[in-house]
Design a protein around this motif. Structure first.
Motif, short mmCIF file in Angstrom:
data_model
loop_
_atom_site.label_atom_id
_atom_site.label_comp_id
_atom_site.label_asym_id
_atom_site.label_seq_id
_atom_site.Cartn_x
_atom_site.Cartn_y
_atom_site.Cartn_z
N MET A 99 1.34 -1.07 0.40
CA MET A 99 -0.21 0.24 -0.30
C MET A 99 1.24 1.42 0.30
SD MET A 99 -3.12 -0.82 -0.40
CE MET A 99 -4.71 -0.42 0.62
N ILE A 100 1.15 1.41 -1.04
CA ILE A 100 1.61 3.13 -1.63
C ILE A 100 0.59 4.24 -1.09
CG2 ILE A 100 3.48 4.15 -3.16
CD1 ILE A 100 4.23 1.50 -3.82
N THR A 198 5.01 6.98 1.40
CA THR A 198 6.17 6.23 1.97
C THR A 198 5.16 4.52 1.68
OG1 THR A 198 6.39 5.22 4.36
CG2 THR A 198 3.80 6.13 4.11
N LYS A 199 5.22 3.74 2.01
CA LYS A 199 4.62 2.45 2.09
C LYS A 199 4.39 1.96 3.16
CE LYS A 199 8.31 -0.43 1.35
NZ LYS A 199 7.94 -1.84 1.85
N TYR A 200 3.32 0.82 3.41
CA TYR A 200 2.71 -0.12 4.30
C TYR A 200 2.98 -1.89 3.69
CZ TYR A 200 1.90 4.02 6.65
OH TYR A 200 2.38 5.86 6.48
N GLU A 201 3.10 -2.97 4.45
CA GLU A 201 2.22 -3.99 4.58
C GLU A 201 1.67 -4.36 4.86
OE1 GLU A 201 5.76 -6.53 2.79
OE2 GLU A 201 6.87 -4.81 1.90
N PHE A 202 0.79 -5.23 4.89
CA PHE A 202 -0.27 -5.70 5.66
C PHE A 202 -0.68 -7.31 5.54
CE2 PHE A 202 -1.08 -1.50 5.22
CZ PHE A 202 -1.93 -1.24 6.49
N GLY A 203 -0.67 -8.28 6.69
CA GLY A 203 -0.61 -9.24 6.59
C GLY A 203 -2.19 -9.75 7.66
N LYS A 204 -2.36 -11.37 7.61
CA LYS A 204 -3.16 -11.67 8.47
C LYS A 204 -2.93 -12.61 9.04
CE LYS A 204 -8.14 -12.37 7.43
NZ LYS A 204 -9.01 -12.08 6.62
N ARG A 205 -3.83 -13.11 10.69
CA ARG A 205 -3.63 -13.52 11.44
C ARG A 205 -4.82 -14.01 12.08
NH1 ARG A 205 1.57 -15.91 14.59
NH2 ARG A 205 0.63 -16.05 16.54
N ASP A 206 -4.96 -14.86 12.43
CA ASP A 206 -6.21 -15.52 12.76
C ASP A 206 -7.52 -14.62 12.48
OD1 ASP A 206 -4.49 -17.47 15.00
OD2 ASP A 206 -3.56 -15.84 16.00
N GLY A 207 -7.94 -14.36 11.44
CA GLY A 207 -8.53 -13.76 10.62
C GLY A 207 -8.53 -12.03 10.82
N VAL A 209 -6.23 -8.31 10.14
CA VAL A 209 -5.06 -7.77 9.51
C VAL A 209 -4.35 -6.93 10.48
CG1 VAL A 209 -4.67 -6.07 8.00
CG2 VAL A 209 -6.98 -7.35 7.24
N TYR A 210 -2.87 -7.57 10.42
CA TYR A 210 -1.85 -6.51 10.79
C TYR A 210 -0.90 -5.68 9.89
CZ TYR A 210 -2.66 -9.45 15.24
OH TYR A 210 -3.49 -10.27 16.23
N LEU A 211 -0.78 -4.49 10.54
CA LEU A 211 0.59 -4.25 9.98
C LEU A 211 2.31 -4.71 9.84
CD1 LEU A 211 1.88 -1.59 8.41
CD2 LEU A 211 2.01 -0.50 10.78
N ILE A 212 2.44 -5.12 9.31
CA ILE A 212 3.59 -5.80 9.01
C ILE A 212 5.06 -4.98 8.76
CG2 ILE A 212 2.99 -8.18 9.07
CD1 ILE A 212 3.28 -8.58 6.32
N ASP A 213 6.38 -5.67 8.76
CA ASP A 213 7.35 -4.95 8.70
C ASP A 213 7.71 -3.24 8.83
OD1 ASP A 213 9.94 -5.29 7.13
OD2 ASP A 213 9.29 -4.35 4.85
N GLU A 214 8.58 -2.81 7.93
CA GLU A 214 9.01 -1.60 8.81
C GLU A 214 7.97 -0.48 8.44
OE1 GLU A 214 12.85 -0.44 6.14
OE2 GLU A 214 11.45 -0.68 4.68
N ILE A 215 8.05 0.65 9.28
CA ILE A 215 7.27 1.50 8.75
C ILE A 215 7.70 2.95 8.76
CG2 ILE A 215 6.40 1.30 11.21
CD1 ILE A 215 3.72 2.65 10.74
N HIS A 216 7.66 3.76 8.26
CA HIS A 216 7.73 5.64 8.52
C HIS A 216 9.48 5.56 7.76
CE1 HIS A 216 4.31 6.84 9.73
NE2 HIS A 216 4.08 6.49 8.27
N THR A 217 10.58 4.51 7.95
CA THR A 217 11.94 5.02 7.63
C THR A 217 12.29 5.02 5.79
OG1 THR A 217 12.34 2.08 6.77
CG2 THR A 217 12.03 2.23 9.05
N PRO A 218 13.85 5.80 6.03
CA PRO A 218 14.21 6.50 4.84
C PRO A 218 14.29 5.65 4.47
CG PRO A 218 16.09 6.33 6.62
CD PRO A 218 14.75 5.79 7.68
N SER A 220 12.08 3.02 2.87
CA SER A 220 10.13 2.94 2.49
C SER A 220 9.60 4.31 2.25
CB SER A 220 9.88 1.96 3.43
OG SER A 220 9.41 2.66 4.56
N SER A 221 10.13 5.77 3.42
CA SER A 221 9.47 6.53 3.15
C SER A 221 10.56 7.71 2.30
CB SER A 221 9.03 6.95 4.04
OG SER A 221 8.66 6.27 5.24
N ARG A 222 9.89 9.13 1.56
CA ARG A 222 10.61 10.26 1.81
C ARG A 222 9.99 11.31 2.25
NH1 ARG A 222 11.42 10.12 -4.48
NH2 ARG A 222 9.56 8.74 -4.86
N TYR A 223 11.01 12.26 2.93
CA TYR A 223 10.70 12.96 3.47
C TYR A 223 10.95 14.29 2.61
CZ TYR A 223 9.54 9.60 7.39
OH TYR A 223 9.58 8.79 8.22
#
Length: 316
Positions: A99-100, A198-207, A209-218, A220-223
Motif C-alpha cells: 500500500m503506497i 511511504t509504503k505499508y505492508e499488511f498481513g493476516k493472522r487469526d482472521g 489484519v496486521y501491519l507488518i515489516d517496517e514503517i516510516h523509515t528512510p 520505505s519513505s520520502r521526507y
C-alpha cells in the motif's frame, strides 16, 4: 567501524530463513519471526558490495519507534526488540500487495504525469500540476509485491478482481493506510519535515489484519524539509529531502543504474562511512532523538545471537 552484511543463525525452533535485500528473516516454529536488519544497502534492485555501519540499527530503531506510536491505530506484528538490530514479532500471512500512499506529486508518479498520465492505479490526477505539488488529498497507489524484479502498479479494483485481497480486507488496509499516514505526517511536521510518501505492508493472522515489516523509515519513505518547501516549489527548484535518494544519485553520477554493460563503482570505506553519517542524520531528524551507537567490544554476530536466544527462552 563494523558492518553486518551476512547472517546464518540457527535459533531453537527455527524452520527457515529468508535473506532479503536488507533484512534476514528467521521463522521460529511457524509462529514468530526474528527479523535482523543488516547493514546491507540496495539501490536500483541490486545490493551494493559494501555494508553501511549502523544502517541496520538506524532502520530497526526507527521502525520499532513508529510501530509503537501507531499501535493504537491498528495491530502490528512487533513483540520486542531484543537487540538494536533485531525485531521479533508475530508471523502473519502477508498480502501480495504493498500500500503506497502519496501526498505530493514526485518521483515515479511525477515521471508518469510528465509523460501525460492522468490516472495512476485507478486514481484520477488533476490537470495542471507541477513537480512536488501537493495533491488535493493523499492518494493510494498500490503495487504488486514481486518476489523478483520490479513491483507493478495495480488498482484497487484489479486487486479485488484478481483475488489478491478480499474487498473486506482491502477496505481495512485502506483505512489503516490513511490513518497511519496521517499520524506519520503529524510526527514529521513536529520535526520540521513533510512525509511525502511511504509504503505499508499488511498481513493476516487469526482472521485479523496486521501491519507488518517496517514503517516510516528512510528506506520505505520520502521526507522533505518543511522549511523552504513553498519557496522551492514556486521557483521550480529541487526540494531538500531525507531519503536514501542521495545514494542513488551517487551511483548515477558514477554511471551506474544497473543497466547492461554498467559496472558498480568502488564503495570505499570512506564513502561507506559518509553514508553511515547520513543515515544517522536521517534518524535524528525523523525521530527528533539523538542516535546512540551500539558499540560492540566483541563479535557482532555473537551479540545478536545471544540477545535473541535470551529473548526466545524468556517467552516459553
Amino acid at each position: 567501524m563494523k558492518a553486518l552484511t551476512k547472517t546464518d543463525f540457527r535459533f531453537k525452533g527455527q524452520k527457515s530463513v529468508y535473506h532479503g535485500k536488507v533484512r534476514d528473516v528467521y521463522d521460529i516454529n511457524d509462529d514468530l519471526l526474528v527479523m535482523v536488519a543488516t547493514d546491507r544497502i540496495s539501490a536500483f534492485d541490486v545490493i551494493l558490495p559494501q555494508g553501511i555501519p549502523y544502517k541496520g540499527q538506524v532502520l530497526n530503531q526507527i521502525a520499532a519507534k513508529f510501530l509503537d506510536i501507531t499501535s493504537d491505530i491498528c495491530p502490528n506484528w512487533k513483540l520486542a526488540t531484543p537487540d538494536p538490530m533485531v525485531t521479533v514479532g508475530l508471523k502473519c500471512e502477508g498480502f501480495r500487495v504493498e500500500m503506497i500512499i502519496r501526498s505530493i506529486l514526485t518521483g515515479s508518479a511525477w515521471r508518469a504525469y510528465k509523460e501525460g498520465c492522468r490516472e495512476l492505479c485507478g486514481v484520477a490526477l488533476p490537470d495542471g500540476m507541477v513537480e512536488n505539488q501537493r495533491f488535493p488529498e493523499p492518494i493510494i497507489t498500490p503495487t504488486t509485491k514481486a518476489d523478483e524484479g520490479h513491483d507493478m502498479n495495480i488498482s484497487r479494483e484489479e486487486i479485488i478482481a484478481q483475488g489478491l485481497v478480499s474487498a473486506e480486507d482491502y477496505a481495512v488496509m485502506e483505512d489503516y493506510t490513511r490513518k497511519l499516514f496521517a499520524r506519520g505526517q503529524e510526527t514529521a511536521a513536529s520535526h520540521g519535515l513533510i512525509l511525502v510518501d511511504t509504503k505499508y505492508e499488511f498481513g493476516k493472522r487469526d482472521g485479523k489484519v496486521y501491519l507488518i515489516d517496517e514503517i516510516h523509515t528512510p528506506d520505505s519513505s520520502r521526507y522533505f524539509y518543511s522549511e523552504g518547501y513553498m519557496e522551492n516549489l514556486e521557483k521550480g527548484l529541487p526540494q531538500r529531502q531525507l531519503s536514501k535518494e542521495f545514494v542513488r544519485q551517487w551511483l548515477i553520477d558514477h554511471n551506474f543504474m544497473n543497466e547492461p554493460g554498467q559496472t558498480m563503482p568502488e564503495i570505499t570505506e570512506e564513502y561507506a562511512a559518509s553514508v553511515s553519517d547520513r543515515y544517522i542524520e536521517l534518524y535524528e531528524h525523523i525521530t527528533g532523538e539523538k542516535f546512540v551507537k551500539t558499540e560492540d567490544e566483541g563479535d557482532l554476530l555473537a551479540r545478536i545471537e545471544n540477545n535473541v536466544n535470551e529473548y526466545l527462552a524468556s517467552i516459553k
